[in-house]
Design an enzyme around this catalytic site. Structure first.
Site, PDB file in Angstrom:
ATOM      1  N   HIS A 120      15.447   5.792 108.369  1.00 44.77           N
ATOM      2  CA  HIS A 120      15.440   6.956 107.212  1.00 44.77           C
ATOM      3  C   HIS A 120      14.106   6.912 106.645  1.00 44.77           C
ATOM      4  O   HIS A 120      13.285   6.032 106.545  1.00 44.77           O
ATOM      5  CB  HIS A 120      16.695   6.347 106.213  1.00 44.77           C
ATOM      6  CG  HIS A 120      16.430   6.869 105.028  1.00 44.77           C
ATOM      7  ND1 HIS A 120      16.608   8.247 104.718  1.00 44.77           N
ATOM      8  CD2 HIS A 120      16.405   6.450 103.736  1.00 44.77           C
ATOM      9  CE1 HIS A 120      16.656   8.511 103.783  1.00 44.77           C
ATOM     10  NE2 HIS A 120      16.332   7.497 103.027  1.00 44.77           N
ATOM     11  N   CYS A 154      22.089   7.393 102.207  1.00 44.81           N
ATOM     12  CA  CYS A 154      21.079   7.586 103.436  1.00 44.81           C
ATOM     13  C   CYS A 154      21.539   6.787 104.775  1.00 44.81           C
ATOM     14  O   CYS A 154      20.821   7.056 105.715  1.00 44.81           O
ATOM     15  CB  CYS A 154      19.707   6.929 103.087  1.00 44.81           C
ATOM     16  SG  CYS A 154      19.225   7.667 101.396  1.00 44.81           S
ATOM     17  N   ASN A 191      12.210  12.370 101.035  1.00 44.97           N
ATOM     18  CA  ASN A 191      13.614  11.810 101.478  1.00 44.97           C
ATOM     19  C   ASN A 191      14.673  12.768 101.344  1.00 44.97           C
ATOM     20  O   ASN A 191      15.094  13.406 100.068  1.00 44.97           O
ATOM     21  CB  ASN A 191      13.758  10.689 100.276  1.00 44.97           C
ATOM     22  CG  ASN A 191      15.226   9.922 100.615  1.00 44.97           C
ATOM     23  OD1 ASN A 191      16.001  10.179 101.320  1.00 44.97           O
ATOM     24  ND2 ASN A 191      15.007   8.719  99.892  1.00 44.97           N
TER      25      ASN A 191
HETATM   26  N1  ACO Z   1       3.464   9.987  89.219  1.00 41.34           N
HETATM   27  C1  ACO Z   1       2.517   9.214  88.835  1.00 41.34           C
HETATM   28  N2  ACO Z   1       2.805   7.941  88.401  1.00 41.34           N
HETATM   29  C2  ACO Z   1       4.218   7.635  88.506  1.00 41.34           C
HETATM   30  C3  ACO Z   1       4.966   8.313  89.234  1.00 41.34           C
HETATM   31  C4  ACO Z   1       4.685   9.729  89.900  1.00 41.34           C
HETATM   32  N3  ACO Z   1       5.363  10.488  90.258  1.00 41.34           N
HETATM   33  N4  ACO Z   1       6.358   7.801  89.307  1.00 41.34           N
HETATM   34  C5  ACO Z   1       6.052   6.639  88.779  1.00 41.34           C
HETATM   35  N5  ACO Z   1       5.127   6.346  88.275  1.00 41.34           N
HETATM   36  C6  ACO Z   1       4.297   5.404  87.462  1.00 41.34           C
HETATM   37  C7  ACO Z   1       5.313   4.411  86.865  1.00 41.34           C
HETATM   38  O1  ACO Z   1       5.707   5.097  85.745  1.00 41.34           O
HETATM   39  C8  ACO Z   1       4.645   3.300  86.616  1.00 41.34           C
HETATM   40  O2  ACO Z   1       3.856   3.249  85.560  1.00 41.34           O
HETATM   41  P1  ACO Z   1       3.542   2.135  84.369  1.00 41.34           P
HETATM   42  O3  ACO Z   1       3.211   1.068  85.323  1.00 41.34           O
HETATM   43  O4  ACO Z   1       2.836   2.724  83.313  1.00 41.34           O
HETATM   44  O5  ACO Z   1       5.056   1.831  84.070  1.00 41.34           O
HETATM   45  C9  ACO Z   1       3.795   3.232  87.877  1.00 41.34           C
HETATM   46  O6  ACO Z   1       3.627   4.462  88.294  1.00 41.34           O
HETATM   47  C10 ACO Z   1       4.165   2.233  88.913  1.00 41.34           C
HETATM   48  O7  ACO Z   1       5.675   2.498  89.270  1.00 41.34           O
HETATM   49  P2  ACO Z   1       5.999   1.405  90.350  1.00 41.34           P
HETATM   50  O8  ACO Z   1       7.584   1.602  90.338  1.00 41.34           O
HETATM   51  O9  ACO Z   1       5.660   0.178  90.267  1.00 41.34           O
HETATM   52  O10 ACO Z   1       5.558   2.045  91.894  1.00 41.34           O
HETATM   53  P3  ACO Z   1       5.648   1.617  93.396  1.00 41.34           P
HETATM   54  O11 ACO Z   1       4.569   1.257  93.673  1.00 41.34           O
HETATM   55  O12 ACO Z   1       6.942   0.699  93.223  1.00 41.34           O
HETATM   56  O13 ACO Z   1       6.233   2.889  93.892  1.00 41.34           O
HETATM   57  C11 ACO Z   1       8.142   4.217  94.339  1.00 41.34           C
HETATM   58  C12 ACO Z   1       7.312   3.608  93.317  1.00 41.34           C
HETATM   59  C13 ACO Z   1       7.430   5.091  95.343  1.00 41.34           C
HETATM   60  C14 ACO Z   1       9.524   4.908  93.803  1.00 41.34           C
HETATM   61  C15 ACO Z   1       8.635   3.066  95.031  1.00 41.34           C
HETATM   62  O14 ACO Z   1       9.204   1.914  94.698  1.00 41.34           O
HETATM   63  C16 ACO Z   1       9.656   3.533  96.348  1.00 41.34           C
HETATM   64  O15 ACO Z   1       9.451   4.413  97.244  1.00 41.34           O
HETATM   65  N6  ACO Z   1      10.873   2.890  96.328  1.00 41.34           N
HETATM   66  C17 ACO Z   1      11.994   3.371  97.045  1.00 41.34           C
HETATM   67  C18 ACO Z   1      12.558   4.680  96.762  1.00 41.34           C
HETATM   68  C19 ACO Z   1      13.685   5.055  97.644  1.00 41.34           C
HETATM   69  O16 ACO Z   1      13.445   5.197  98.881  1.00 41.34           O
HETATM   70  N7  ACO Z   1      14.671   5.252  97.247  1.00 41.34           N
HETATM   71  C20 ACO Z   1      15.701   5.921  97.821  1.00 41.34           C
HETATM   72  C21 ACO Z   1      16.721   5.397  98.560  1.00 41.34           C
HETATM   73  S1  ACO Z   1      17.413   6.593  99.598  1.00 41.34           S
HETATM   74  C22 ACO Z   1      18.974   7.182  98.896  1.00 41.34           C
HETATM   75  O17 ACO Z   1      19.796   6.466  98.879  1.00 41.34           O
HETATM   76  C23 ACO Z   1      19.050   8.434  98.015  1.00 41.34           C
END
Ligand code: ACO
Length: 322
Positions: free
Chosen positions: A249, A112, A279
């Protein structure tokens, strides 16, 4: 000293729109979860076009709108983690399709942050005085490396591309950059190829998809982005008052909210379109710039900061005077 300006920007996303409700029919998720955790409502997915096709479409538009002859392009750089082939590079495919017969061409893999890295590289070539015109793209078909059974990742990503024409300008242009990498942090990896050949029967298996520790990436982004923006301001002796827009980003609107709070600045200073595209990795910043340009938000003399972060881990910011 030669100044490198961005003299035109263009974007392209595939037509097919996939909503959060569409995704909730293939994995256990909901529009409410995706919207509240990420700000994403829709993403555009390829129905067959590959990364090179996005860049070719964008390149054609850039040449046409600026009246630039294909043979006058000296450099083509494509930032992508989803090339059509391991070789030839996407940039070589673009060179051929556009007829940029005098250009040298290569791809950059910095996830990214790839578009920011690539602008930085093209800037140095132009500043050398040996080259005059560069086409720089950020483009991804992330849907090829997304596990469509994994709700943790498949709701986040989209396909698309953006690009820019870079040329020497009298004043302004790329003013400063701040680029980093931390290879020891593997919170996000994608498509692992293991060695397997006539002398090596590998017990380790590769995998074809993105694997991510979302929380770790979230914490990383909210830490390094404010730091990088502040570092670039310090380098240039400017303050956020001097900056019209920060173009981050587009990974997650909650990350952008926290970055705004940490920089003690209004969220309105940030251009945000994650709702529409999800993203798109290296494509997200040039898609945003293209939209902003089309809306007339970028006027001559405006100063903006673009800032990317992602797998590698990599991150980087750049201050540009339009
Ligand atoms: N729908 C429903 N529930 C979900 C989903 C979904 N799509 N995805 C995860 N969950 C659940 C998980 O399983 C977890 O359940 P559990 O507590 O029973 O285990 C719960 O939701 C909470 O998960 P968290 O990981 O704590 O959720 P968080 O608030 O951190 O949000 C997210 C997750 C959106 C992925 C966030 O961490 C995020 O945006 N991180 C950055 C990701 C990113 O930007 N990545 C790309 C970088 S760029 C690149 O180089 C490609």
């Amino acid at each position: 000293m030669i100044n490198t300006g961005i003299t035109a920007v263009e974007g392209y996303v595939p037509e097919k729109v996939v909503t959060n409700d569409d995704l909730s029919r293939i994995v256990d998720t909901s529009d409410e979860w995706i919207t509240s955790r990420t700000g994403i409502k829709r993403r555009h997915l390829s129905t067959g076009e590959n990364t090179s096709q996005f860049c070719i479409n964008i390149g054609k538009k850039l040449l046409e709108k600026t009246g630039t002859a294909a043979e006058d392009i000296d450099i083509i750089i494509v930032a992508t983690i989803t090339p059509d082939y391991a070789t030839p590079s996407v940039s070589c495919q673009v060179q051929t399709a556009l007829g940029c017969v005098n250009a040298f061409a290569f791809d950059i893999s910095a996830a990214c942050s790839g578009f920011v890295y690539s602008l930085g590289i093209a800037d140095k070539f132009i500043k050398s005085g040996q080259y005059k015109k560069a086409l720089v793209f950020g483009a991804e078909t992330l849907s090829k490396i997304t596990d469509w059974t994994d709700r943790n990742t498949c709701v986040l990503f989209g396909d698309g591309g953006g690009g820019a024409l870079l040329e020497p300008v009298e004043k302004g242009g790329i003013i400063a950059e701040d680029l980093h990498a931390r290879g020891d942090d593997v919170s996000l990896t994608g498509r692992h190829h293991v060695v397997e050949n006539m002398v090596c029967k590998n017990v380790e298996k590769g995998h074809p998809y993105l694997i991510m520790d979302g929380r770790a990436i979230f914490n990383f982004a909210t830490r390094v982005v404010p730091q990088s923006v502040n570092d670039i301001l310090e380098k240039t002796g400017l303050t956020l008052e001097d900056i019209k827009y920060i173009v981050p980003h587009q990974a997650n609107s909650r990350i952008i909210d926290i970055v705004a709070r940490r920089l003690k600045t209004d969220i309105d200073k940030f251009y945000i379109n994650v709702e529409e595209y999800g993203n798109t990795s290296a494509a997200s910043i040039p898609i945003a710039l293209s939209e902003m340009s089309a809306k007339g938000l970028l006027e001559k003399g405006d100063r903006i900061i673009i800032t990317g972060f992602g797998a590698g881990l990599t991150w980087g910011s750049m201050l540009i005077e339009w």
